[in-house]
Design an enzyme around this catalytic site. Structure first.
Site, PDB file in Angstrom:
ATOM      1  N   SER A 184      41.601  23.868  67.878  1.00 23.10           N
ATOM      2  CA  SER A 184      41.698  22.551  68.515  1.00 23.10           C
ATOM      3  C   SER A 184      40.347  22.183  69.104  1.00 23.10           C
ATOM      4  CB  SER A 184      42.751  22.581  69.628  1.00 23.10           C
ATOM      5  OG  SER A 184      42.740  21.393  70.401  1.00 23.10           O
ATOM      6  N   TYR A 197      46.264  26.157  77.602  1.00 20.50           N
ATOM      7  CA  TYR A 197      46.188  25.826  76.183  1.00 20.50           C
ATOM      8  C   TYR A 197      44.753  25.953  75.682  1.00 20.50           C
ATOM      9  CZ  TYR A 197      46.507  23.151  71.844  1.00 20.50           C
ATOM     10  OH  TYR A 197      46.437  22.762  70.533  1.00 20.50           O
TER      11      TYR A 197
END
Length: 265
Positions: free
Chosen positions: A145, A158
């Site tokens: 990501s 995250y």
């Protein structure tokens, strides 16, 4: 144009029941690959299997797998290798996130994110590496990501998991560089998938960034188009990756100037 390099190749995709996982499966099937699809929702996998076999006439194997269960990973991948002999492409796509400020994240949520996003990814990769190394051929694609490059408020845990994925992938790439095995990280920005049903419970973040959200079909096409090529990273969208690079060079400036945008979660 279909990726002709995939004809007859064995492609494993985790988290394949929806989102970019399912879209990658469709594109790989169109290209003539033999597919192994894994996810927790086996019912959805069976529906996708029927679609792909009907549309493209390819062989599709499905396995119910929660990648947080490392024992299950060993059993499932052992069965795949027993059935197919080898895996040409592994796409570590399974993952999830929860947006909370650090003090609000429970220990259970922290452990779950690391078990799925990091430990599960490492465990799946470890199962395919011995045969790939023996054959001196293969491609490992890890869906990371942009959050792994530039952390923002409410994504501390995250982002930490995706930083870990990037670190692991970079080391692995160097280990395998002389063996003909490619390692690619995919670093997308927000994608219009069910990811946000969990990550963004209130729906405010997705609404605030709607103009920048990527479509899963587009992301999947970028990934499948580069399978079995020596691609280090796939960064989407380009402007967001440019911001990540700028952040690496001038973190204080970005944190100050981007404060308002970062706090839209």
């Amino acid at each position: 144009m279909a990726n002709e390099r995939l004809i007859g190749k064995n492609v494993v995709i985790t988290g394949a029941s929806g989102g970019i996982g399912a879209e990658m499966a469709r594109l790989c099937a169109e290209a003539g690959a033999r597919l192994v699809l894994m996810a927790r929702s086996v019912d959805k996998l069976e529906i996708l299997k029927e679609e792909l076999q009907t549309r493209f006439g390819v062989e599709v194997l499905v396995y119910q797998l929660d990648v947080s269960d490392t024992n299950a990973i060993k059993v499932v991948f052992a069965d795949v290798l027993q059935s197919l002999g080898h895996i040409d492409v592994l796409v570590n796509n399974a993952g999830f996130g929860i947006f909370r400020e650090a003090h609000e994240a429970s220990i259970e949520e922290i452990k779950s994110m690391f078990e799925v996003n990091v430990v599960g990814l490492l465990a799946c990769t470890s199962m395919v590496l011995p045969v790939m190394r023996e054959r001196r051929f293969g491609h490992i694609i890890n869906i990371a990501s942009q959050a792994g490059k530039m952390a923002t408020p409410k994504s501390s845990v995250y982002s930490a998991t995706k930083h870990a994925v990037l670190g692991y992938s970079n080391s692995l790439r160097m280990e395998l560089a002389d063996l003909g095995i490619y390692v690619t990280t995919v670093n997308p920005g927000p994608i219009a998938t069910n990811f946000f049903n969990i990550a963004d419970e209130k729906g405010t973040y997705l609404k605030n960034i709607s103009r920048w959200v990527l479509q899963p079909e587009y992301v999947a096409r970028q990934v499948v188009g580069r399978m079995l090529t020596k691609t280090r990273e796939i960064n989407l969208p380009r402007w967001m990756n440019a911001a990540s690079i700028f952040y690496t060079l001038f973190p204080r400036v970005v944190e100050r100037v981007g404060k308002r945008a970062f706090n839209k979660k």
